[in-house]
Design a protein around this motif. Sequence first.
Motif, mmCIF file in Angstrom:
data_model
loop_
_atom_site.group_PDB
_atom_site.id
_atom_site.type_symbol
_atom_site.label_atom_id
_atom_site.label_comp_id
_atom_site.label_asym_id
_atom_site.label_seq_id
_atom_site.Cartn_x
_atom_site.Cartn_y
_atom_site.Cartn_z
ATOM 1 N N GLN A 1 -53.632 16.716 59.196
ATOM 2 C CA GLN A 1 -52.794 17.112 60.329
ATOM 3 C C GLN A 1 -51.968 18.351 59.998
ATOM 4 O O GLN A 1 -51.786 19.230 60.850
ATOM 5 N N LEU A 2 -51.474 18.444 58.778
ATOM 6 C CA LEU A 2 -50.737 19.642 58.378
ATOM 7 C C LEU A 2 -51.616 20.881 58.513
ATOM 8 O O LEU A 2 -51.142 21.960 58.875
ATOM 9 N N ASP A 3 -52.904 20.707 58.226
ATOM 10 C CA ASP A 3 -53.844 21.815 58.296
ATOM 11 C C ASP A 3 -54.052 22.303 59.725
ATOM 12 O O ASP A 3 -54.521 23.417 59.948
ATOM 13 N N ARG A 4 -53.712 21.463 60.712
ATOM 14 C CA ARG A 4 -53.853 21.853 62.122
ATOM 15 C C ARG A 4 -52.758 22.822 62.554
ATOM 16 O O ARG A 4 -52.890 23.496 63.562
ATOM 17 N N PHE A 5 -51.656 22.859 61.808
ATOM 18 C CA PHE A 5 -50.552 23.749 62.172
ATOM 19 C C PHE A 5 -50.809 25.133 61.595
ATOM 20 O O PHE A 5 -51.026 25.293 60.399
ATOM 21 N N LEU A 6 -50.795 26.132 62.461
ATOM 22 C CA LEU A 6 -51.019 27.495 62.009
ATOM 23 C C LEU A 6 -49.920 27.922 61.044
ATOM 24 O O LEU A 6 -50.183 28.557 60.024
ATOM 25 N N MET A 7 -48.676 27.565 61.364
ATOM 26 C CA MET A 7 -47.548 27.965 60.526
ATOM 27 C C MET A 7 -46.541 26.838 60.387
ATOM 28 O O MET A 7 -46.464 25.938 61.219
ATOM 29 N N LYS A 8 -45.781 26.933 59.308
ATOM 30 C CA LYS A 8 -44.615 26.079 59.107
ATOM 31 C C LYS A 8 -43.428 26.992 58.837
ATOM 32 O O LYS A 8 -43.509 27.908 58.016
ATOM 33 N N ALA A 9 -42.334 26.755 59.551
ATOM 34 C CA ALA A 9 -41.175 27.636 59.420
ATOM 35 C C ALA A 9 -39.895 26.806 59.516
ATOM 36 O O ALA A 9 -39.926 25.593 59.743
ATOM 37 N N SER A 10 -38.785 27.481 59.331
ATOM 38 C CA SER A 10 -37.474 26.848 59.428
ATOM 39 C C SER A 10 -36.537 27.797 60.148
ATOM 40 O O SER A 10 -36.501 28.997 59.843
ATOM 41 N N ILE A 11 -35.790 27.278 61.131
ATOM 42 C CA ILE A 11 -34.842 28.117 61.867
ATOM 43 C C ILE A 11 -33.607 28.370 61.015
ATOM 44 O O ILE A 11 -33.165 29.500 60.845
ATOM 45 N N GLY A 12 -33.053 27.314 60.450
ATOM 46 C CA GLY A 12 -31.867 27.453 59.615
ATOM 47 C C GLY A 12 -30.607 27.650 60.438
ATOM 48 O O GLY A 12 -30.646 27.839 61.664
ATOM 49 N N TYR A 13 -29.476 27.586 59.746
ATOM 50 C CA TYR A 13 -28.197 27.777 60.432
ATOM 51 C C TYR A 13 -27.958 29.266 60.694
ATOM 52 O O TYR A 13 -28.408 30.132 59.932
ATOM 53 N N PRO A 14 -27.242 29.593 61.769
ATOM 54 C CA PRO A 14 -26.966 31.009 62.065
ATOM 55 C C PRO A 14 -25.951 31.597 61.098
ATOM 56 O O PRO A 14 -25.176 30.858 60.469
ATOM 57 N N ASP A 15 -25.942 32.924 60.999
ATOM 58 C CA ASP A 15 -24.941 33.579 60.151
ATOM 59 C C ASP A 15 -23.590 33.586 60.868
ATOM 60 O O ASP A 15 -23.459 33.087 61.991
ATOM 61 N N HIS A 16 -22.592 34.158 60.209
ATOM 62 C CA HIS A 16 -21.222 34.110 60.741
ATOM 63 C C HIS A 16 -21.125 34.800 62.099
ATOM 64 O O HIS A 16 -20.537 34.250 63.048
ATOM 65 N N ALA A 17 -21.713 35.997 62.208
ATOM 66 C CA ALA A 17 -21.606 36.758 63.466
ATOM 67 C C ALA A 17 -22.291 36.008 64.606
ATOM 68 O O ALA A 17 -21.762 35.944 65.730
ATOM 69 N N SER A 18 -23.456 35.443 64.320
ATOM 70 C CA SER A 18 -24.179 34.701 65.365
ATOM 71 C C SER A 18 -23.434 33.434 65.750
ATOM 72 O O SER A 18 -23.418 33.045 66.928
ATOM 73 N N THR A 19 -22.809 32.779 64.772
ATOM 74 C CA THR A 19 -22.038 31.571 65.071
ATOM 75 C C THR A 19 -20.877 31.887 65.998
ATOM 76 O O THR A 19 -20.581 31.128 66.936
ATOM 77 N N LEU A 20 -20.219 33.008 65.771
ATOM 78 C CA LEU A 20 -19.109 33.404 66.649
ATOM 79 C C LEU A 20 -19.595 33.633 68.073
ATOM 80 O O LEU A 20 -18.938 33.225 69.039
#
Length: 323
Positions: free
Chosen positions: A169-188
């Motif tokens: 099933q993992l092989d069916r996914f073209l990509m694996k990624a992570s969004i992660g937390y935003p930086d300080h400016a984006s959080t504001l």
Amino acid sequence: MTMTPEQAGWFSGIFGRLVANVEQVLLGKTFVVRLGFVTLVSEGHLLLEDYPGTGKTSFARAIAQSVDGTSNRVQFTPDLLPGDITGVSVFDQQSNHFEFHRGPIFSNIVLADEINRASPKTQSALLEVMEENHVTVDGQTHPVGAPFMVIATQNPIEQAGTYRLPEAQLDRFLMKASIGYPDHASTLRILEGATHRGHEVTVPPVISAATVVEMANLARTVHVDPSINDYVSRLVDATRSAQEVRLGVSVRGALALIRAAKTLAAANGRHYVVPDDIKQLADPVLSHRLVLDPEAEFDGVTAPSIVSQLLIETPPPSDRLAV
């Protein structure tokens, strides 16, 4: 037929508008947003391994809104059944025959939230549709249409009550990624817009779903030099012979890397693939396909670190690419 420079320019312009549109919702995450649209146009699926509250649902909804498509969210739980995803056949007494009631998988963008919380039987209900874009119920085949993309999420912290996704099933996914937390400016910026709840924020459509299909067909015509194919082949072979790896990248993984590189090249306004396209996509496309040796995992070795090392050890084409 090979993509022309003019077509590459048209493709790049639309791709940039799509990315900018979704960035209104997912602030400061240009790279992840680009990966999402590369996956969509490459006719693949995206696995997001991330913490709760990082905007995964908003990301999926914004992609669907940008391409004027439909979206559904499925919360995966241990009691979820395959029919809850694909749909079921219900007997109609008036017509005296079975009618198929479509499940939430029949949508352009499907968010499979916490996919590893469902049983392996339910997870396997996605195998056919992710590979062939149709589901089979009671011997009848039902196409899901195009474009179609599954965005699945996993929580990397909580493991209690979860079922690890099998390699098939993992092989069916073209990509694996992570969004992660935003930086300080984006959080504001996010806090400044706190008067609106996440599900109330919408983005306008940029293109139609039919245009996405047109872009996907066009991306297939991007030129790939034989030296690039040789580079990918050597890179994939290296994953299979690496000492820390028990199972390397499959042929499907190699094809996925080429497909994604074609789309990325067009997104950058080029009608041909260069080695940097392969290098940029190697981690999100290949890392989740590696099965590491248990001793290597115990020593802290990770799949991304192996891919990074192999990129250093595998020389890219040095000759000028003929286009």
